[in-house]
Scaffold this active site. Structure first.
Site, PDB file in Angstrom:
ATOM      1  N   LYS A   1       0.845  -1.197   0.000  1.00  0.00           N
ATOM      2  CA  LYS A   1       0.000   0.000   0.000  1.00  0.00           C
ATOM      3  C   LYS A   1       0.879   1.244   0.000  1.00  0.00           C
ATOM      4  O   LYS A   1       1.758   1.406   0.845  1.00  0.00           O
ATOM      5  CB  LYS A   1      -0.906  -0.007   1.229  1.00  0.00           C
ATOM      6  CG  LYS A   1      -1.943   1.096   1.282  1.00  0.00           C
ATOM      7  CD  LYS A   1      -2.854   0.834   2.471  1.00  0.00           C
ATOM      8  CE  LYS A   1      -3.858   1.959   2.668  1.00  0.00           C
ATOM      9  NZ  LYS A   1      -4.716   1.710   3.840  1.00  0.00           N
TER      10      LYS A   1
ATOM     11  N   ASP B   1     -13.669   2.927  11.003  1.00  0.00           N
ATOM     12  CA  ASP B   1     -14.113   2.895   9.607  1.00  0.00           C
ATOM     13  C   ASP B   1     -14.572   1.481   9.260  1.00  0.00           C
ATOM     14  O   ASP B   1     -14.189   0.916   8.240  1.00  0.00           O
ATOM     15  CB  ASP B   1     -12.990   3.347   8.677  1.00  0.00           C
ATOM     16  CG  ASP B   1     -13.503   3.757   7.293  1.00  0.00           C
ATOM     17  OD1 ASP B   1     -14.735   3.974   7.160  1.00  0.00           O
ATOM     18  OD2 ASP B   1     -12.705   3.852   6.357  1.00  0.00           O
TER      19      ASP B   1
END
Length: 442
Positions: A154, A251
Protein backbone atom coordinates in the site's frame (compact mmCIF):
# COMPACT_ATOMS: atom_id res chain seq x y z
CA UNK A 1 90.65 33.98 -60.82
CA UNK A 2 88.42 33.50 -57.80
CA UNK A 3 85.00 31.81 -58.03
CA UNK A 4 82.30 32.73 -55.56
CA UNK A 5 80.04 29.87 -54.58
CA UNK A 6 76.47 30.74 -53.58
CA UNK A 7 74.88 28.26 -51.17
CA UNK A 8 71.26 27.40 -51.84
CA UNK A 9 69.14 26.74 -48.73
CA UNK A 10 67.15 23.70 -49.81
CA UNK A 11 65.18 23.78 -46.53
CA UNK A 12 63.51 27.01 -47.63
CA UNK A 13 62.48 25.75 -51.01
CA UNK A 14 60.23 22.91 -50.11
CA UNK A 15 59.44 20.39 -47.41
CA UNK A 16 61.92 17.73 -48.18
CA UNK A 17 62.17 15.95 -44.85
CA UNK A 18 59.73 13.27 -43.69
CA UNK A 19 57.26 13.77 -40.85
CA UNK A 20 58.76 14.16 -37.37
CA UNK A 21 62.07 15.40 -38.89
CA UNK A 22 63.57 18.88 -39.17
CA UNK A 23 65.50 20.08 -42.23
CA UNK A 24 69.06 21.30 -41.43
CA UNK A 25 70.82 23.29 -44.15
CA UNK A 26 74.49 22.60 -44.91
CA UNK A 27 76.82 24.15 -47.46
CA UNK A 28 75.90 22.63 -50.73
CA UNK A 29 73.54 20.20 -49.09
CA UNK A 30 71.06 19.55 -46.25
CA UNK A 31 70.24 16.87 -43.79
CA UNK A 32 67.15 15.71 -41.90
CA UNK A 33 67.24 15.27 -38.13
CA UNK A 34 64.56 13.96 -35.74
CA UNK A 35 62.59 16.49 -33.73
CA UNK A 36 63.00 16.68 -29.98
CA UNK A 37 61.89 13.54 -28.18
CA UNK A 38 62.36 11.33 -31.24
CA UNK A 39 65.30 9.22 -32.31
CA UNK A 40 66.24 7.82 -35.71
CA UNK A 41 65.92 4.12 -36.24
CA UNK A 42 66.70 2.94 -39.75
CA UNK A 43 66.02 6.39 -41.17
CA UNK A 44 62.67 6.58 -39.40
CA UNK A 45 62.03 8.80 -36.37
CA UNK A 46 60.29 7.06 -33.52
CA UNK A 47 59.31 8.40 -30.08
CA UNK A 48 62.00 8.10 -27.50
CA UNK A 49 61.47 6.39 -24.13
CA UNK A 50 61.02 9.78 -22.53
CA UNK A 51 57.96 10.46 -24.68
CA UNK A 52 56.46 7.09 -23.82
CA UNK A 53 56.99 7.73 -20.16
CA UNK A 54 55.56 11.22 -20.35
CA UNK A 55 52.47 10.06 -22.24
CA UNK A 56 51.99 7.12 -19.91
CA UNK A 57 52.30 9.29 -16.85
CA UNK A 58 49.86 11.76 -18.38
CA UNK A 59 47.29 9.06 -19.12
CA UNK A 60 47.63 7.51 -15.67
CA UNK A 61 47.31 10.92 -14.03
CA UNK A 62 44.20 11.65 -16.07
CA UNK A 63 42.67 8.30 -15.11
CA UNK A 64 43.47 8.85 -11.45
CA UNK A 65 41.92 12.31 -11.66
CA UNK A 66 38.78 10.96 -13.33
CA UNK A 67 38.48 8.12 -10.84
CA UNK A 68 39.00 10.50 -7.97
CA UNK A 69 36.36 12.89 -9.25
CA UNK A 70 33.96 9.98 -9.85
CA UNK A 71 34.57 8.60 -6.36
CA UNK A 72 33.96 12.01 -4.83
CA UNK A 73 30.81 12.49 -6.97
CA UNK A 74 29.33 9.12 -6.11
CA UNK A 75 30.36 9.53 -2.48
CA UNK A 76 28.56 12.86 -2.26
CA UNK A 77 25.57 11.43 -4.11
CA UNK A 78 25.43 8.41 -1.81
CA UNK A 79 25.73 10.65 1.23
CA UNK A 80 22.93 12.84 -0.11
CA UNK A 81 20.81 9.73 -0.77
CA UNK A 82 21.44 8.44 2.75
CA UNK A 83 20.52 11.82 4.23
CA UNK A 84 17.38 11.90 2.08
CA UNK A 85 16.38 8.43 3.28
CA UNK A 86 16.98 9.50 6.86
CA UNK A 87 14.83 12.56 6.28
CA UNK A 88 12.02 10.45 4.81
CA UNK A 89 12.40 7.92 7.65
CA UNK A 90 11.85 10.61 10.26
CA UNK A 91 9.17 12.37 8.21
CA UNK A 92 7.27 9.10 7.80
CA UNK A 93 7.19 8.40 11.52
CA UNK A 94 10.20 6.11 11.76
CA UNK A 95 11.28 7.36 15.17
CA UNK A 96 7.77 6.98 16.54
CA UNK A 97 7.54 3.50 15.03
CA UNK A 98 10.85 2.51 16.63
CA UNK A 99 9.56 3.69 19.97
CA UNK A 100 6.34 1.73 19.55
CA UNK A 101 8.22 -1.39 18.46
CA UNK A 102 10.50 -1.15 21.47
CA UNK A 103 7.42 -1.20 23.70
CA UNK A 104 6.06 -4.32 21.99
CA UNK A 105 8.64 -7.07 21.71
CA UNK A 106 6.36 -9.30 19.64
CA UNK A 107 6.07 -6.53 17.06
CA UNK A 108 9.83 -6.44 16.63
CA UNK A 109 9.84 -10.12 15.79
CA UNK A 110 7.11 -9.90 13.17
CA UNK A 111 7.50 -6.46 11.59
CA UNK A 112 10.18 -6.10 8.90
CA UNK A 113 11.66 -2.88 7.57
CA UNK A 114 11.84 -3.30 3.78
CA UNK A 115 14.25 -1.41 1.53
CA UNK A 116 13.12 0.69 -1.42
CA UNK A 117 14.94 -1.67 -3.79
CA UNK A 118 13.10 -4.74 -2.44
CA UNK A 119 9.66 -3.23 -3.00
CA UNK A 120 10.52 -1.78 -6.40
CA UNK A 121 11.58 -5.21 -7.55
CA UNK A 122 8.52 -6.83 -5.96
CA UNK A 123 6.13 -4.54 -7.90
CA UNK A 124 8.16 -4.23 -11.11
CA UNK A 125 8.79 -0.58 -10.22
CA UNK A 126 5.11 -0.06 -9.31
CA UNK A 127 3.89 -1.04 -12.75
CA UNK A 128 0.24 -0.17 -13.43
CA UNK A 129 -0.51 -3.82 -14.18
CA UNK A 130 0.23 -4.56 -10.50
CA UNK A 131 -2.41 -2.15 -9.14
CA UNK A 132 -5.07 -3.98 -7.14
CA UNK A 133 -7.12 -0.88 -6.38
CA UNK A 134 -7.55 2.11 -4.09
CA UNK A 135 -7.89 1.41 -0.38
CA UNK A 136 -8.72 4.19 2.01
CA UNK A 137 -5.64 6.38 1.94
CA UNK A 138 -3.51 4.90 -0.82
CA UNK A 139 -3.00 2.71 -3.88
CA UNK A 140 -2.54 -1.03 -3.33
CA UNK A 141 -0.13 -3.03 -5.51
CA UNK A 142 0.35 -6.77 -5.84
CA UNK A 143 3.95 -7.67 -5.07
CA UNK A 144 6.10 -10.80 -5.05
CA UNK A 145 9.00 -10.87 -2.60
CA UNK A 146 12.32 -12.65 -3.20
CA UNK A 147 11.07 -15.73 -1.34
CA UNK A 148 8.03 -15.81 -3.70
CA UNK A 149 5.64 -14.61 -0.97
CA UNK A 150 2.75 -12.72 -2.58
CA UNK A 151 1.97 -9.51 -0.72
CA UNK A 152 -0.18 -6.41 -0.99
CA UNK A 153 1.84 -3.18 -0.92
CA UNK A 154 0.00 0.00 0.00
CA UNK A 155 1.44 3.33 -1.13
CA UNK A 156 0.03 6.71 -0.16
CA UNK A 157 -0.30 9.60 -2.58
CA UNK A 158 2.71 11.87 -2.92
CA UNK A 159 2.34 15.28 -1.33
CA UNK A 160 -0.69 14.48 0.80
CA UNK A 161 0.50 14.91 4.37
CA UNK A 162 -2.83 13.81 5.82
CA UNK A 163 -2.51 10.47 4.05
CA UNK A 164 1.03 10.04 5.35
CA UNK A 165 -0.28 10.65 8.87
CA UNK A 166 -2.96 8.00 8.31
CA UNK A 167 -0.27 5.57 7.15
CA UNK A 168 1.81 6.18 10.26
CA UNK A 169 -1.27 5.65 12.39
CA UNK A 170 -2.21 2.44 10.59
CA UNK A 171 1.32 1.11 10.91
CA UNK A 172 1.48 1.80 14.64
CA UNK A 173 -1.94 0.23 15.23
CA UNK A 174 -1.20 -2.91 13.21
CA UNK A 175 2.11 -3.58 14.95
CA UNK A 176 0.06 -4.22 18.09
CA UNK A 177 -2.44 -6.65 16.55
CA UNK A 178 -2.07 -10.40 16.14
CA UNK A 179 -5.41 -11.95 15.23
CA UNK A 180 -6.34 -14.45 12.54
CA UNK A 181 -9.25 -12.27 11.41
CA UNK A 182 -7.21 -9.08 11.03
CA UNK A 183 -5.09 -8.51 7.93
CA UNK A 184 -1.48 -9.14 8.94
CA UNK A 185 1.13 -6.42 8.51
CA UNK A 186 4.42 -7.95 7.30
CA UNK A 187 6.38 -4.72 7.43
CA UNK A 188 6.93 -1.29 5.98
CA UNK A 189 9.33 0.93 4.08
CA UNK A 190 9.90 4.44 5.38
CA UNK A 191 12.88 5.44 3.23
CA UNK A 192 10.79 6.80 0.35
CA UNK A 193 8.96 10.09 -0.07
CA UNK A 194 5.76 8.37 1.02
CA UNK A 195 5.57 5.40 3.41
CA UNK A 196 4.81 1.92 2.11
CA UNK A 197 3.00 -0.80 4.05
CA UNK A 198 3.36 -4.49 3.20
CA UNK A 199 0.43 -6.79 4.07
CA UNK A 200 -0.49 -10.38 3.58
CA UNK A 201 -2.25 -10.79 0.24
CA UNK A 202 -5.91 -11.75 0.64
CA UNK A 203 -6.88 -13.74 -2.41
CA UNK A 204 -10.68 -13.52 -2.57
CA UNK A 205 -11.31 -9.78 -2.64
CA UNK A 206 -13.58 -7.68 -0.44
CA UNK A 207 -16.75 -8.78 1.30
CA UNK A 208 -18.53 -5.98 -0.57
CA UNK A 209 -17.83 -7.73 -3.88
CA UNK A 210 -19.32 -10.99 -2.65
CA UNK A 211 -22.44 -9.39 -1.14
CA UNK A 212 -23.28 -6.79 -3.79
CA UNK A 213 -22.14 -8.53 -6.99
CA UNK A 214 -25.12 -10.63 -8.05
CA UNK A 215 -22.92 -13.23 -9.73
CA UNK A 216 -21.10 -13.80 -6.43
CA UNK A 217 -23.83 -13.16 -3.85
CA UNK A 218 -25.72 -16.31 -4.83
CA UNK A 219 -22.63 -18.31 -3.83
CA UNK A 220 -22.53 -16.67 -0.40
CA UNK A 221 -24.85 -18.91 1.58
CA UNK A 222 -26.37 -17.97 4.90
CA UNK A 223 -23.96 -20.31 6.71
CA UNK A 224 -21.02 -18.47 5.14
CA UNK A 225 -22.53 -15.07 5.93
CA UNK A 226 -23.11 -15.96 9.56
CA UNK A 227 -19.58 -17.35 9.83
CA UNK A 228 -18.16 -14.15 8.34
CA UNK A 229 -20.23 -11.92 10.64
CA UNK A 230 -19.09 -13.95 13.66
CA UNK A 231 -15.43 -13.68 12.66
CA UNK A 232 -15.64 -9.92 12.07
CA UNK A 233 -17.40 -9.41 15.41
CA UNK A 234 -14.74 -11.51 17.14
CA UNK A 235 -11.94 -9.43 15.59
CA UNK A 236 -13.57 -6.14 16.60
CA UNK A 237 -14.16 -7.45 20.13
CA UNK A 238 -10.47 -8.35 20.28
CA UNK A 239 -9.51 -4.82 19.19
CA UNK A 240 -11.76 -3.27 21.81
CA UNK A 241 -10.86 -5.37 24.82
CA UNK A 242 -7.92 -7.74 24.29
CA UNK A 243 -5.03 -5.50 23.22
CA UNK A 244 -2.70 -3.46 25.45
CA UNK A 245 -4.66 -0.36 24.43
CA UNK A 246 -8.23 -0.43 23.20
CA UNK A 247 -8.36 0.07 19.43
CA UNK A 248 -11.41 1.71 17.84
CA UNK A 249 -11.40 0.95 14.12
CA UNK A 250 -13.53 3.99 13.20
CA UNK A 251 -14.11 2.89 9.61
CA UNK A 252 -15.95 -0.42 9.91
CA UNK A 253 -17.64 -1.05 6.58
CA UNK A 254 -18.17 -3.92 4.20
CA UNK A 255 -15.48 -2.64 1.80
CA UNK A 256 -12.87 -2.94 4.58
CA UNK A 257 -13.51 -6.64 5.11
CA UNK A 258 -11.49 -9.16 3.07
CA UNK A 259 -12.12 -12.82 2.33
CA UNK A 260 -9.56 -15.51 1.60
CA UNK A 261 -10.20 -18.61 -0.51
CA UNK A 262 -11.75 -20.38 2.49
CA UNK A 263 -14.09 -17.43 3.12
CA UNK A 264 -12.24 -16.54 6.30
CA UNK A 265 -12.92 -12.88 7.07
CA UNK A 266 -10.10 -10.36 7.58
CA UNK A 267 -10.64 -6.84 8.94
CA UNK A 268 -8.49 -4.31 7.05
CA UNK A 269 -7.71 -0.61 6.58
CA UNK A 270 -6.79 0.84 9.98
CA UNK A 271 -5.83 4.30 8.72
CA UNK A 272 -8.58 6.02 10.71
CA UNK A 273 -8.22 3.87 13.83
CA UNK A 274 -7.53 5.29 17.26
CA UNK A 275 -5.76 3.90 20.31
CA UNK A 276 -7.62 4.53 23.55
CA UNK A 277 -5.87 4.20 26.95
CA UNK A 278 -7.46 1.61 29.19
CA UNK A 279 -8.52 4.27 31.70
CA UNK A 280 -10.58 6.12 29.04
CA UNK A 281 -13.89 5.15 27.47
CA UNK A 282 -14.08 7.80 24.75
CA UNK A 283 -12.07 10.22 22.64
CA UNK A 284 -12.99 13.67 21.44
CA UNK A 285 -11.99 13.61 17.74
CA UNK A 286 -12.86 15.11 14.40
CA UNK A 287 -15.66 13.08 12.84
CA UNK A 288 -14.13 10.72 10.32
CA UNK A 289 -15.30 7.65 8.46
CA UNK A 290 -17.78 6.69 5.76
CA UNK A 291 -20.84 8.79 6.38
CA UNK A 292 -23.60 6.19 6.00
CA UNK A 293 -21.81 3.85 8.41
CA UNK A 294 -21.19 6.49 11.07
CA UNK A 295 -22.67 6.39 14.54
CA UNK A 296 -25.28 9.23 14.71
CA UNK A 297 -24.25 10.00 18.30
CA UNK A 298 -20.60 10.34 17.22
CA UNK A 299 -21.65 12.70 14.41
CA UNK A 300 -23.52 14.94 16.88
CA UNK A 301 -21.01 14.97 19.75
CA UNK A 302 -17.62 14.07 18.18
CA UNK A 303 -17.25 11.62 21.09
CA UNK A 304 -15.73 8.42 19.70
CA UNK A 305 -16.39 5.23 21.71
CA UNK A 306 -16.35 1.48 21.19
CA UNK A 307 -20.08 1.71 20.56
CA UNK A 308 -19.32 3.73 17.41
CA UNK A 309 -17.80 0.59 15.87
CA UNK A 310 -20.82 -1.39 17.09
CA UNK A 311 -23.17 0.86 15.12
CA UNK A 312 -21.08 0.49 11.95
CA UNK A 313 -21.02 -3.29 12.40
CA UNK A 314 -24.80 -3.20 12.64
CA UNK A 315 -24.88 -1.70 9.13
CA UNK A 316 -22.58 -4.50 7.88
CA UNK A 317 -24.92 -7.09 9.40
CA UNK A 318 -27.88 -5.45 7.67
CA UNK A 319 -26.01 -5.70 4.36
CA UNK A 320 -25.27 -9.38 4.94
CA UNK A 321 -28.94 -10.05 5.68
CA UNK A 322 -30.47 -8.03 2.85
CA UNK A 323 -27.78 -7.96 0.15
CA UNK A 324 -28.44 -4.22 -0.16
CA UNK A 325 -25.81 -1.47 -0.14
CA UNK A 326 -25.61 0.76 2.93
CA UNK A 327 -26.58 3.72 0.76
CA UNK A 328 -28.10 3.72 -2.70
CA UNK A 329 -29.80 6.54 -4.58
CA UNK A 330 -31.27 3.96 -6.94
CA UNK A 331 -33.74 2.97 -4.22
CA UNK A 332 -36.84 4.97 -3.16
CA UNK A 333 -36.12 7.93 -0.89
CA UNK A 334 -37.39 6.19 2.27
CA UNK A 335 -35.21 3.17 1.49
CA UNK A 336 -31.94 4.85 0.48
CA UNK A 337 -30.31 4.58 3.90
CA UNK A 338 -30.20 0.88 4.78
CA UNK A 339 -29.75 1.38 8.53
CA UNK A 340 -32.96 3.41 8.78
CA UNK A 341 -35.04 1.19 6.48
CA UNK A 342 -33.75 -1.99 8.14
CA UNK A 343 -34.78 -0.88 11.64
CA UNK A 344 -38.16 0.30 10.28
CA UNK A 345 -38.77 -3.07 8.62
CA UNK A 346 -38.24 -4.89 11.92
CA UNK A 347 -40.50 -2.48 13.80
CA UNK A 348 -43.20 -2.91 11.12
CA UNK A 349 -42.83 -6.71 11.23
CA UNK A 350 -41.80 -6.82 7.55
CA UNK A 351 -38.29 -8.21 7.90
CA UNK A 352 -38.96 -11.11 5.54
CA UNK A 353 -39.72 -8.70 2.74
CA UNK A 354 -36.22 -7.23 2.81
CA UNK A 355 -34.11 -10.35 3.48
CA UNK A 356 -32.12 -11.68 0.53
CA UNK A 357 -34.29 -14.48 -0.87
CA UNK A 358 -31.76 -17.26 -1.24
CA UNK A 359 -30.55 -17.13 2.38
CA UNK A 360 -34.02 -17.84 3.82
CA UNK A 361 -35.18 -21.39 4.52
CA UNK A 362 -37.62 -23.14 6.84
CA UNK A 363 -34.81 -24.24 9.10
CA UNK A 364 -33.15 -20.86 9.74
CA UNK A 365 -36.02 -18.37 10.02
CA UNK A 366 -35.85 -18.12 13.81
CA UNK A 367 -32.09 -17.70 13.65
CA UNK A 368 -32.47 -14.95 11.01
CA UNK A 369 -34.96 -13.11 13.21
CA UNK A 370 -32.70 -13.25 16.25
CA UNK A 371 -29.70 -12.01 14.29
CA UNK A 372 -31.78 -9.26 12.67
CA UNK A 373 -32.82 -8.10 16.13
CA UNK A 374 -29.20 -8.20 17.26
CA UNK A 375 -28.36 -5.96 14.30
CA UNK A 376 -31.24 -3.68 15.27
CA UNK A 377 -29.80 -3.30 18.77
CA UNK A 378 -26.41 -2.43 17.25
CA UNK A 379 -28.17 0.28 15.22
CA UNK A 380 -29.74 1.98 18.26
CA UNK A 381 -29.38 5.74 18.04
CA UNK A 382 -28.04 5.98 21.58
CA UNK A 383 -24.73 4.33 22.30
CA UNK A 384 -25.80 3.18 25.76
CA UNK A 385 -28.59 1.13 24.17
CA UNK A 386 -26.15 -0.83 22.02
CA UNK A 387 -24.42 -3.99 23.21
CA UNK A 388 -20.64 -4.12 23.54
CA UNK A 389 -18.79 -5.79 20.71
CA UNK A 390 -17.86 -8.71 22.93
CA UNK A 391 -21.56 -9.32 23.65
CA UNK A 392 -22.31 -9.21 19.92
CA UNK A 393 -19.52 -11.71 19.17
CA UNK A 394 -20.70 -14.09 21.91
CA UNK A 395 -24.31 -13.88 20.77
CA UNK A 396 -23.38 -14.57 17.14
CA UNK A 397 -21.24 -17.50 18.22
CA UNK A 398 -24.15 -18.89 20.21
CA UNK A 399 -26.60 -18.47 17.35
CA UNK A 400 -24.15 -20.01 14.90
CA UNK A 401 -23.76 -23.12 17.03
CA UNK A 402 -27.48 -23.35 17.76
CA UNK A 403 -29.21 -26.39 16.31
CA UNK A 404 -31.56 -25.62 13.44
CA UNK A 405 -35.18 -26.21 14.36
CA UNK A 406 -37.80 -26.80 11.63
CA UNK A 407 -40.63 -24.34 11.97
CA UNK A 408 -43.39 -25.89 9.90
CA UNK A 409 -44.76 -24.34 6.75
CA UNK A 410 -42.96 -21.32 5.30
CA UNK A 411 -43.39 -19.50 2.01
CA UNK A 412 -39.94 -18.30 0.86
CA UNK A 413 -41.55 -15.64 -1.31
CA UNK A 414 -42.44 -13.69 1.80
CA UNK A 415 -45.97 -14.84 2.72
CA UNK A 416 -46.03 -15.73 6.39
CA UNK A 417 -48.18 -18.45 7.93
CA UNK A 418 -49.81 -18.00 11.29
CA UNK A 419 -47.05 -20.06 12.90
CA UNK A 420 -44.31 -17.89 11.38
CA UNK A 421 -45.94 -14.76 12.73
CA UNK A 422 -45.91 -16.17 16.22
CA UNK A 423 -42.26 -17.28 15.83
CA UNK A 424 -41.30 -13.80 14.69
CA UNK A 425 -43.09 -12.20 17.60
CA UNK A 426 -41.43 -14.62 20.01
CA UNK A 427 -38.02 -13.79 18.58
CA UNK A 428 -38.55 -10.06 19.07
CA UNK A 429 -39.49 -10.56 22.69
CA UNK A 430 -36.41 -12.66 23.38
CA UNK A 431 -34.05 -10.07 21.91
CA UNK A 432 -35.55 -7.16 23.81
CA UNK A 433 -34.97 -9.02 27.04
CA UNK A 434 -31.31 -9.74 26.21
CA UNK A 435 -30.20 -6.36 25.03
CA UNK A 436 -31.80 -3.73 27.22
CA UNK A 437 -30.23 -4.06 30.64
CA UNK A 438 -29.39 -0.33 30.72
CA UNK A 439 -32.49 1.04 29.06
CA UNK A 440 -35.99 -0.07 28.23
CA UNK A 441 -35.95 1.97 25.04
CA UNK A 442 -34.36 -0.38 22.51
Amino acid sequence: MTFVTTDIDECNEKKICPVKQNCVNEVGSYRCSCINGYRKVEEVCVPSLTIYLAVGIGIVSLLVLLLGCSWIYWGLKKRKFIKLKEKFFQQNGGLLLKQQLSNHQNSIETTKIFTTEELKKATNNYDESRVLGQEGYGTVYRGVLLDNTVVAIKKSKIGDQSQIEQFINEMIVLTQINHRNVVKLFGCCLETEVPLLVYEFITNGTLANHVHDKSLSSLLSWEKRLKIATEIAGALAYLHSSTSMSIIHRDVKIENMRLDNDYIAKVADFGASRLVPLDQTQLNTLVQGTWWYLDPEYIQTSQLTEKSDVYSFGVVMAELLTGKKALSFDRPENDRNLAISFVSAIKEDSLLQILEDHIVSESNIEQLNEIANLAKRCLSLRGEDRPFMKEVANELERLRSMEKTPLGNFDVDGKKTEYLLSATSHSFNIDVGIGCSTSTNC
